[in-house]
Design an enzyme around this catalytic site. Structure first.
Site, short mmCIF file in Angstrom:
data_model
loop_
_atom_site.label_atom_id
_atom_site.label_comp_id
_atom_site.label_asym_id
_atom_site.label_seq_id
_atom_site.Cartn_x
_atom_site.Cartn_y
_atom_site.Cartn_z
CB SER A 37 -0.85 -0.03 1.27
OG SER A 37 -1.41 1.24 1.51
CE1 TYR A 39 -3.83 -2.80 5.76
CE2 TYR A 39 -3.41 -0.46 5.35
CZ TYR A 39 -3.68 -1.74 4.87
OH TYR A 39 -3.78 -1.96 3.52
CE LYS A 94 -1.49 -4.47 3.51
NZ LYS A 94 -1.73 -5.79 2.99
#
Ligand code: NAD
Ligand code: UDP
Length: 338
Positions: free
Chosen positions: A124, A149, A153
């Site tokens: 992302s 989060y 990644k």
């Protein structure tokens, strides 16, 4: 050629399944349905004429993965499976780290045992944190994440890169998505967030369909052309096509390569509201609210590398994105539950 899509019942995975089936690939989906519905499989069949083979498996479950790999002759894996809500990741960080990292570790182990050497990972733009400059190239600094989060990644990128350094047979493609929106033009598949959406486009479509009263625009005092936050919105079908290009690339290369999947264009929140109203003829009432903690002013890609190396460029424009998001929402006011 047989491609495993972990998390393939989700928003991006389901669109990628349609794209890959259309290109003649065999598709196997593994998903624990934590954030998706099994109904998506019928919808994929309605569009593509073929129902993917489905296993309801948690990707952290090595034994179940091993059983699946022993039945299917997988050539490449696209690893979509993961939890993705930024706010939730701050409330239940351990669950996010365990789910998003254990799943990758288990997958890598089982792939190695089965001599499967190609993996595409859903990363992302969040790994860039607050960028020093825009547009953002793949060479920009990473690892300034602001929430668990984002860190999952980043950590997965490190894990996969190290795995490829240690194993000369392994091919890793890290795809850094910008802001996926839109839906397949049939309106059979789309984004089906549970509860009140966090992301802009599903929030707008739920206001437009009357499920939510008005949009809150988080800040109009950013240093952008109209004061509202700027992002790089990309049609999910373009994103799906990017995965098909990445598979072709992965099959021919070894080691790790990273690509931005974006349009190279930034639009503000007000640009999106205006474009949505123009594309659909539906008004979106809004109010200006406080800035959302953790938000940045501007984030958009330089997608030149994907164009040059993968031969991929986004084809859909903002009107297409708004029209297709709306078509999906109108036909499925309650997502797959409706
Ligand atoms: P999604 O939630 O719709 O799809 C993810 C799927 O993974 C869901 O179907 C969920 O049930 C499944 N899943 C989660 N944990 C699992 C596990 N342990 N085992 C098996 N299945 C599991 O999300 P999406 O928008 O399709 O995103 C796909 C991937 O792309 C995710 O990794 C996400 O972090 C990443 N990504 C998404 C965006 C975005 O804005 N949508 C942006 C950048 C990156
Ligand atoms: N945004 C907003 N209202 C909302 C949701 C989002 O104003 O209800 C803004 C947000 O501040 C950001 C942009 O829309 O500038 C995109 O937000 P989203 O959560 O979709 O993506 P991300 O912030 O992860 O890029």
């Amino acid at each position: 050629m047989k491609i495993l899509l972990t998390g393939g019942a989700g928003y991006i995975g389901s669109h990628t399944a349609v794209e890959l089936i259309g290109l003649g690939y065999d598709v196997v989906i593994v998903d624990n349905l934590r954030n998706s519905s099994e109904k998506v499989l019928d919808r994929i069949e309605m569009i593509s004429g073929k129902k993917p083979v489905f296993y309801k498996i948690d990707c952290c479950d090595r034994t179940a993965l091993e059983q699946m790999f022993s039945k299917e002759n997988i050539d490449a894996v696209i690893h979509f499976a993961g939890l993705k809500a930024v706010g939730e990741s701050c409330s239940i960080p351990i669950e996010y780290y365990r789910n998003n990292i254990d799943s990758t570790l288990a997958l890598l182990d089982v792939m190695k045992k089965n001599n499967v050497n190609n993996i595409i990972f859903s990363s992302s733009a969040t790994v860039y944190g607050a960028p020093d400059t825009v547009p953002i190239k793949e060479t920009a600094p990473v690892g300034r994440c602001t929430n668990p989060y984002g860190w999952t990644k980043y950590m997965n990128e490190v894990i996969l890169t190290d795995a490829a350094k240690a194993d000369p047979e392994l091919s890793v493609v890290l795809l850094r998505y910008f802001n996926p929106v839109g839906a397949h033009k049939s309106g059979f598949i789309g984004e089906s967030p549970s509860g009140i959406p966090n992301n802009l486009m599903p929030y707008i479509t739920q206001v437009a369909v009357g499920k939510l009263k008005q949009l809150s625009i988080f800040g109009n005092d950013y240093n952008t052309h109209d004061g509202t936050g700027v992002r790089d919105y990309i049609h999910v079908v373009d994103l799906a096509k990017g995965h098909a290009s990445a598979i072709e690339y992965a099959m021919k290369h070894k080691g790790t390569e990273v690509f931005n999947l974006g349009t190279s264009v930034g639009y503000s929140v007000l640009d999106i509201v205006k474009a949505f109203e123009e594309a659909t003829g539906v008004k979106v009432p809004y109010r200006i609210a406080e800035r959302r903690p953790g938000d940045i002013a501007e984030c958009y890609s330089d997608a030149q590398k994907s164009k040059e190396i993968l031969g991929w460029t986004a084809q859909y424009n903002l009107v297409d994105m708004c029209r297709d998001s709306w078509n999906w929402q109108r036909k499925n006011p309650n997502g797959y539950e409706g």
